[in-house]
Design an enzyme around this catalytic site. Structure first.
Site, short mmCIF file in Angstrom:
data_model
loop_
_atom_site.label_atom_id
_atom_site.label_comp_id
_atom_site.label_asym_id
_atom_site.label_seq_id
_atom_site.Cartn_x
_atom_site.Cartn_y
_atom_site.Cartn_z
N VAL A 1 58.25 49.86 74.61
CA VAL A 1 58.92 48.57 74.41
C VAL A 1 58.59 47.61 75.55
CG1 VAL A 1 61.16 47.39 74.23
CG2 VAL A 1 60.80 49.57 73.05
N ASP B 1 58.26 49.33 87.13
CA ASP B 1 58.58 50.71 86.73
C ASP B 1 58.60 51.57 88.00
OD1 ASP B 1 58.01 52.38 83.74
OD2 ASP B 1 58.33 53.45 85.63
N GLU C 1 64.83 45.06 70.04
CA GLU C 1 63.44 44.89 69.57
C GLU C 1 63.32 45.55 68.20
OE1 GLU C 1 62.94 49.11 70.10
OE2 GLU C 1 61.52 47.76 69.10
N PHE C 2 62.35 45.06 67.42
CA PHE C 2 62.09 45.63 66.09
C PHE C 2 60.61 45.94 65.98
CE2 PHE C 2 66.33 44.85 64.70
CZ PHE C 2 66.73 43.69 65.34
N PHE D 1 58.09 49.93 52.58
CA PHE D 1 58.80 51.17 52.94
C PHE D 1 59.14 52.01 51.72
CE2 PHE D 1 60.14 52.03 57.32
CZ PHE D 1 59.31 51.11 57.94
N CYS E 1 62.29 56.53 67.07
CA CYS E 1 63.43 55.67 66.72
C CYS E 1 64.26 56.13 65.54
CB CYS E 1 62.91 54.25 66.49
SG CYS E 1 62.17 53.59 67.97
N LYS F 1 52.59 58.78 62.53
CA LYS F 1 52.06 57.84 61.54
C LYS F 1 50.72 57.36 62.07
CE LYS F 1 53.89 53.54 63.33
NZ LYS F 1 54.48 52.25 62.98
C1 UDX Z 1 60.52 51.81 63.48
C2 UDX Z 1 61.01 50.48 62.92
O1 UDX Z 1 60.16 50.07 61.85
C3 UDX Z 1 60.97 49.42 64.02
O2 UDX Z 1 61.50 48.20 63.51
C4 UDX Z 1 61.84 49.90 65.18
O3 UDX Z 1 61.82 48.95 66.24
C5 UDX Z 1 61.30 51.22 65.70
O4 UDX Z 1 61.30 52.19 64.64
P1 UDX Z 1 58.24 52.99 64.03
O5 UDX Z 1 59.12 54.17 64.22
O6 UDX Z 1 57.23 52.65 65.06
O7 UDX Z 1 59.18 51.65 63.86
O8 UDX Z 1 57.43 53.19 62.69
P2 UDX Z 1 57.57 52.75 61.18
O9 UDX Z 1 56.33 52.09 60.79
O10 UDX Z 1 58.86 52.06 60.92
O11 UDX Z 1 57.62 54.19 60.43
C6 UDX Z 1 58.67 55.06 60.78
C7 UDX Z 1 58.42 56.37 60.04
O12 UDX Z 1 58.62 56.18 58.63
C8 UDX Z 1 57.01 56.91 60.22
O13 UDX Z 1 57.06 58.33 60.35
C9 UDX Z 1 56.32 56.55 58.90
O14 UDX Z 1 55.28 57.46 58.55
C10 UDX Z 1 57.48 56.66 57.93
N1 UDX Z 1 57.30 55.81 56.74
C11 UDX Z 1 57.34 54.47 56.87
C12 UDX Z 1 57.13 56.42 55.51
O15 UDX Z 1 57.09 57.65 55.41
N2 UDX Z 1 57.00 55.64 54.40
C13 UDX Z 1 57.02 54.27 54.48
O16 UDX Z 1 56.87 53.62 53.45
C14 UDX Z 1 57.19 53.67 55.76
#
Ligand code: UDX
Length: 456
Positions: free
Chosen positions: A28, A47, A168-169, A269, A280, A342
């Site tokens: 972040v 840091d 943050e998102f 999603f 997260c 991912k």
């Molecule tokens: C997430 C949130 O999207 C973000 O807004 C927050 O700040 C941090 O957590 P991140 O964990 O980096 O981000 O990845 P993201 O792209 O959201 O995917 C999260 C998990 O869901 C991954 O394991 C991904 O493979 C899975 N996923 C996501 C699915 O299995 N299917 C989908 O359609 C989308």
């Protein structure tokens, strides 16, 4: 209306570029700092990890994040961004202090705030003037108030600081884009002047179309958890529908496509897979359950999304056993393509591949793994499995291949060549990357997520 003279003076003198310290250079902080510099602020990323800061000063970025290198170089070059391990000095040289340290999950599921507390302590020891203290880390509802009480307990006059929540998102793998072009910027504070300054810090993002959402601290803190828990539940939902599709012969992508045509659902999603991972979704869903539990409220929907997710992570094992017609995978050579939770990240935290490899190890299978970015991180967890230099090397002599991460290179696997190098033509595509007709044509026994498993 109580006007804080110090804060008004602060607003007046810092109207052009704000002097900002970002405390914590993890996923972040290391994106937010350069991002805030890109918005025209003067930013010091600080840091306590001296080695990490020295590497950053030499231009070595410790995380794989597309576009981050250029963002950092550009802002270091124009003098808007610097790095230091002297956290105290960074605080003294800045008016706005962003706290971006980790809040890992405790054994009981609560967020661990020890690093937040340590930064607050350092701030209390370097209060050489008015400070806006912005918590960007994901923290339980009430943390902003707790932080303010903590500072006053350490003798800091309430007139000398204001607390702000600014969650943050950022999605790993697209966090630079997510920071520079956010859907919304949530600013939680009880002070009008603090709100004014925060909107000024993000002014250029708003000019580019980001929407401000100004609220109080507690609401801002909950927005983060609610957003992540909802997205996690959406992933678990489509995984459950995929399992129904496997049992009924329906096609999950068509179901998802039709669902997504309803603007209330949206098409995002709705990709089935081996379950969600990352630092997260698991942590924040669990933390939200704990936050509610402390108020005597249960969250069965959030709880269920975690239970579904755990079951989903070992679905690939069930499928590979069915395809090999084996009750045990002992001495079977299994190639795991994809270790990161991912694509477009090197992060393996809570990755479904961890669960799959654990089960394969318990079954005494022979495991060969490949990932374009995440092998070094996975070696810290599983040092004794075979890490390969290419998908082809992993596939060589395998009894089965399991695709776990949606890296683009796996979509381009030469199926004919793959089959000729395998002991048995068995593939579990846990990310639905491959073309089903091509798999059939190449003579594979295969399983996907949500295309009528037993139909293949
Ligand atoms: C997430 C949130 O999207 C973000 O807004 C927050 O700040 C941090 O957590 P991140 O964990 O980096 O981000 O990845 P993201 O792209 O959201 O995917 C999260 C998990 O869901 C991954 O394991 C991904 O493979 C899975 N996923 C996501 C699915 O299995 N299917 C989908 O359609 C989308």
């Amino acid at each position: 209306m109580r006007y804080n003279f110090l804060l008004i003076t602060f607003c007046f003198f810092s109207l052009n570029a704000h002097n900002i310290a970002i405390i914590g250079t993890g996923y972040v902080g290391l994106v937010s700092g350069p991002g805030l510099a890109e918005f025209g602020n003067n930013v010091i990323c600080a840091d306590i990890d001296k080695e990490k800061i020295e590497r950053l000063k030499r231009g070595h970025i410790p995380i794989y994040e597309p576009g981050l290198d250029q963002l950092i170089q550009r802002n270091v070059k124009n003098g808007k961004l610097s790095f230091t391990h002297d956290v105290g000095q960074a605080i003294e040289d800045s008016d706005v202090i962003f706290i971006a340290v980790g809040t890992p999950m405790n054994e009981d599921g609560n967020a661990d705030l020890r690093y937040i507390k340590a930064v607050l302590k350092t701030i209390s020891e370097h209060m050489n003037g008015f400070k806006l203290i912005v918590i960007k880390s994901t923290v339980p509802v009430g943390t902003g108030k707790w932080a303010s009480d903590q500072l006053q307990k350490w003798g800091i006059n309430k007139q000398k600081f204001e607390m702000v929540s600014n969650p943050e998102f950022l999605r790993e793998g697209s966090s630079v884009n997510d920071f520079l072009r956010p859907d919304r910027i949530v600013i939680g504070t009880e002070s009008e002047e603090a709100n004014y300054i925060m909107n000024d810090i993000y002014a250029s993002a708003f000019k580019d179309g980001a929407l401000p959402l100004n609220t109080n601290i507690a609401t801002s803190e909950l927005i983060k958890y609610a957003s992540n828990a909802f997205l996690a539940a959406k992933v678990s939902f489509i995984n459950e529908i995929a399992n129904v599709c496997d049992a009924t012969g329906a096609h999950v992508h068509t179901v998802a496509q039709a669902m997504g045509m309803d603007h209330r659902i949206s098409k995002h999603f709705l990709k089935p897979g081996p379950g969600f991972g990352g630092s997260c979704f698991p942590k924040d869903s669990q933390a939200l359950i704990c936050i509610a539990q402390k108020k005597g409220i249960s969250l069965p929907v959030v709880q269920a999304s975690l239970i579904t997710n755990q079951l989903q992570k070992i679905k690939p094992i069930e499928k590979v056993k069915r395809l090999l017609d084996a009750t045990s995978l002992e001495n079977k050579t299994i190639a795991i393509l994809g270790l990161a939770f991912k694509a477009n990240t090197d992060d393996v935290r809570y990755s479904p591949s961890i669960d799959v490899i654990s089960v394969l190890q318990d079954e005494r299978a022979i495991i060969k793994a490949y990932d374009p970015q995440a092998m070094e991180n996975m070696q810290n967890i599983f040092p004794d499995i075979t890490y390969c230099l290419s998908p082809e090397q992993a596939i060589e002599n395998a009894d089965a291949v399991i695709i776990m991460t949606e890296w683009p290179e796996f979509e381009k696997l030469n199926l004919k060549k793959t089959k000729s190098h395998m002991r048995q033509p068995v593939i579990v595509d846990a990310r639905n990357l491959l073309d089903i007709q091509e798999l059939k044509k190449a003579g594979f026994h295969f399983a996907t997520m949500g295309n009528g498993m037993h139909m293949q």
